[in-house]
Write an enzyme that holds these catalytic residues in place. Sequence first.
Site, short mmCIF file in Angstrom:
data_model
loop_
_atom_site.label_atom_id
_atom_site.label_comp_id
_atom_site.label_asym_id
_atom_site.label_seq_id
_atom_site.Cartn_x
_atom_site.Cartn_y
_atom_site.Cartn_z
CE LYS A 16 53.79 38.67 15.52
NZ LYS A 16 53.54 39.93 14.92
NE ARG A 163 62.63 45.66 6.44
CZ ARG A 163 62.21 44.49 7.25
NH1 ARG A 163 63.04 43.89 7.78
NH2 ARG A 163 60.93 44.54 7.98
#
Length: 239
Positions: A16, A163
């Site tokens: 996105k 992460r």
Amino acid sequence: MPELNLVLLGPPGAGKGTQAERLVEDFGLRYIATGNMLREAVREGTELGRRAKEFMDRGDLVPDELIIAMIKECLQAPDATRGFILDGFPRTEKQAEALDHELHEMGRRLAAALLIDVSEEEVVRRLSGRRVCVKGQHNFHVDLDPPKHADRCDVDGSRLVVRDDDKPEVVERRLAQYREKTAPLIGYYEQQGILRRVDGSRSADAVHDQIRAILASLRLESELPADEPAERAGGHADG
Ligand SMILES: [Zn+2]
């Protein structure tokens, strides 16, 4: 030219942010990523930022009213007159209703809700393969964009790690949240007749092309004269 007011929908890892960046360039839209917006407001110490920080410091969710107030501030800025792209909000049907209400009050409305559709398997493959370097936050992907040397950053040679957001148990939680709370928004916007589906399994360029085609057709629709809908123009004899 009518405003191009868009909501971006899609699971985490659908791309996105990448698509939003391109649309901002194409059409001069204001990009409102609510996560970034909140962090910025807190850092700048605005009135709303200070109020949001109280909730964040306690580990609570920032209430919808506060986020909507921030969005309203963004929408009133001069760089949002051509339209905006909302990313990260609304996340629930209740938030979507609140957004509709606020836009209505401002005499604005959404042009489309763009759903970047990607399967859960693909999301897991994309997110679980992501690596970031500990020094400069440079991004890699073990399959899609591998570093030259395993587990080392091409740019600065520092160690590559996963992460926290991309750890399997966190990805599973984010997907579950999306499935439960955000996926119902698809039906909400479908009912309003403004949902547009994009095949997010393709390359970023292909996704961008498809979105541009959708937006071009939206503009054509909105430019048709109101008293002469397309169906009637095509040979329906009245007299
Ligand atoms: Zn690096």
